[in-house]
Design a protein around this motif. Structure first.
Motif, PDB file in Angstrom:
ATOM      1  N   VAL A   1       0.854  -1.170   0.000  1.00 16.01           N
ATOM      2  CA  VAL A   1       0.000   0.000   0.000  1.00 16.01           C
ATOM      3  C   VAL A   1       0.894   1.225   0.000  1.00 16.01           C
ATOM      4  O   VAL A   1       1.875   1.277   0.740  1.00 16.01           O
ATOM      5  CB  VAL A   1      -0.914   0.016   1.251  1.00 16.01           C
TER       6      VAL A   1
ATOM      7  N   TYR B   1       1.064   5.174   0.837  1.00 13.40           N
ATOM      8  CA  TYR B   1       0.395   6.257   1.554  1.00 13.40           C
ATOM      9  C   TYR B   1       1.269   7.495   1.509  1.00 13.40           C
ATOM     10  O   TYR B   1       2.465   7.404   1.753  1.00 13.40           O
ATOM     11  CB  TYR B   1       0.228   5.918   3.042  1.00 13.40           C
TER      12      TYR B   1
ATOM     13  N   THR C   1      -0.813  11.287   5.483  1.00 11.68           N
ATOM     14  CA  THR C   1      -2.069  10.559   5.578  1.00 11.68           C
ATOM     15  C   THR C   1      -2.381  10.259   7.035  1.00 11.68           C
ATOM     16  O   THR C   1      -1.500   9.877   7.798  1.00 11.68           O
ATOM     17  CB  THR C   1      -1.978   9.220   4.802  1.00 11.68           C
TER      18      THR C   1
ATOM     19  N   LEU D   1      -4.107   7.860   9.741  1.00  8.41           N
ATOM     20  CA  LEU D   1      -4.492   6.460   9.850  1.00  8.41           C
ATOM     21  C   LEU D   1      -5.395   6.240  11.050  1.00  8.41           C
ATOM     22  O   LEU D   1      -5.259   6.918  12.067  1.00  8.41           O
ATOM     23  CB  LEU D   1      -3.247   5.578  10.019  1.00  8.41           C
ATOM     24  N   THR D   2      -6.271   5.267  10.929  1.00 10.56           N
ATOM     25  CA  THR D   2      -7.053   4.824  12.078  1.00 10.56           C
ATOM     26  C   THR D   2      -6.154   3.956  12.950  1.00 10.56           C
ATOM     27  O   THR D   2      -5.062   3.548  12.531  1.00 10.56           O
ATOM     28  CB  THR D   2      -8.268   3.994  11.629  1.00 10.56           C
TER      29      THR D   2
ATOM     30  N   LYS E   1      -6.654   0.888  13.692  1.00 12.09           N
ATOM     31  CA  LYS E   1      -6.518  -0.425  13.030  1.00 12.09           C
ATOM     32  C   LYS E   1      -5.466  -0.373  11.937  1.00 12.09           C
ATOM     33  O   LYS E   1      -4.621  -1.258  11.841  1.00 12.09           O
ATOM     34  CB  LYS E   1      -7.869  -0.848  12.437  1.00 12.09           C
ATOM     35  N   GLN E   2      -5.519   0.672  11.098  1.00 13.73           N
ATOM     36  CA  GLN E   2      -4.535   0.795  10.019  1.00 13.73           C
ATOM     37  C   GLN E   2      -3.126   0.935  10.592  1.00 13.73           C
ATOM     38  O   GLN E   2      -2.193   0.293  10.107  1.00 13.73           O
ATOM     39  CB  GLN E   2      -4.865   2.007   9.138  1.00 13.73           C
TER      40      GLN E   2
ATOM     41  N   ASP F   1      -1.851  -2.330  11.935  1.00  8.14           N
ATOM     42  CA  ASP F   1      -1.454  -3.214  10.831  1.00  8.14           C
ATOM     43  C   ASP F   1      -0.082  -2.827  10.289  1.00  8.14           C
ATOM     44  O   ASP F   1       0.754  -3.697  10.011  1.00  8.14           O
ATOM     45  CB  ASP F   1      -2.482  -3.170   9.704  1.00  8.14           C
ATOM     46  N   VAL F   2       0.164  -1.534  10.126  1.00  9.18           N
ATOM     47  CA  VAL F   2       1.470  -1.067   9.628  1.00  9.18           C
ATOM     48  C   VAL F   2       2.579  -1.471  10.596  1.00  9.18           C
ATOM     49  O   VAL F   2       3.663  -1.901  10.186  1.00  9.18           O
ATOM     50  CB  VAL F   2       1.461   0.474   9.419  1.00  9.18           C
TER      51      VAL F   2
ATOM     52  N   ARG G   1      -4.236  -3.883  17.996  1.00 11.14           N
ATOM     53  CA  ARG G   1      -4.841  -2.579  18.215  1.00 11.14           C
ATOM     54  C   ARG G   1      -4.808  -2.185  19.695  1.00 11.14           C
ATOM     55  O   ARG G   1      -4.459  -1.037  20.020  1.00 11.14           O
ATOM     56  CB  ARG G   1      -6.271  -2.589  17.648  1.00 11.14           C
TER      57      ARG G   1
ATOM     58  N   ARG H   1      -6.547   9.317  15.584  1.00  7.48           N
ATOM     59  CA  ARG H   1      -5.931   9.359  14.257  1.00  7.48           C
ATOM     60  C   ARG H   1      -4.461   9.697  14.414  1.00  7.48           C
ATOM     61  O   ARG H   1      -4.090  10.561  15.203  1.00  7.48           O
ATOM     62  CB  ARG H   1      -6.585  10.424  13.365  1.00  7.48           C
TER      63      ARG H   1
ATOM     64  N   MET I   1       0.804   9.060   9.167  1.00  2.00           N
ATOM     65  CA  MET I   1       1.647   7.969   8.663  1.00  2.00           C
ATOM     66  C   MET I   1       3.109   8.230   9.000  1.00  2.00           C
ATOM     67  O   MET I   1       3.832   7.322   9.405  1.00  2.00           O
ATOM     68  CB  MET I   1       1.464   7.808   7.154  1.00  2.00           C
TER      69      MET I   1
END
Length: 155
Positions: free
Chosen positions: A76, A78, A82, A84-85, A87-88, A91-92, A97, A119, A122
């Protein structure tokens, strides 16, 4: 035959081989180059040439993308700014979580709240990921040093 949709590219075996070779050749060329820019040249059907110069860092990124595409890895892209939530971001970082939220609440990673939701930028997540990597490496180095000091590697 390559099939492309806005969110997925499916390559034929021949295309994957070409991308893999291109990635390998670009990487090899860049490893030996100290140039400040690299010229890309395209020859048109009418014999005209188009030339554009790009920084080597750009071609290194392109080389990595080609290699990931060739091996059918998911990736992905980004922009650094950006948001991110949780969750995002988890994952990164490759963490759960709840672990990430605990780090956020401990002040280890900047975030802002949008309503009840957190939030993160990135850029901040990637900086924290590098910090996590450095901390892990330091801990492993310390374990190795301790093991060596007590003769753990002596046979």
């Amino acid at each position: 035959m390559t099939t492309a949709t806005p969110d997925r590219i499916i390559l034929s075996d021949d295309d994957a081989t070409v991308l893999s070779a291109a990635s390998r050749l670009m990487g090899a060329a860049l490893d030996h180059s100290r140039a400040h820019s690299v010229a890309l040249v395209e020859e048109g059907a009418d014999g005209d040439f188009a030339r554009i110069e790009v920084p080597p860092a750009t071609l290194r990124v392109l080389s990595r993308v080609l290699a990931m595409m060739a091996s059918e890895q998911v990736f992905v892209l980004y922009p650094a700014d950006t948001e991110l939530t949780t969750k995002q971001a988890a994952d990164v970082l490759g963490v759960s979580r709840p672990f990430l939220i605990a780090r956020l609440e401990a002040g280890e990673l900047p975030f802002r709240k949008v309503g009840r939701h957190r939030r993160m930028l990135m850029d901040d997540v990637m900086r924290y990921k590098e910090t996590m990597r450095a901390t892990r490496k330091s801990a492993l180095d310390e374990i190795v040093a301790d093991s060596e000091s007590i003769g753990g590697y002596d046979l």
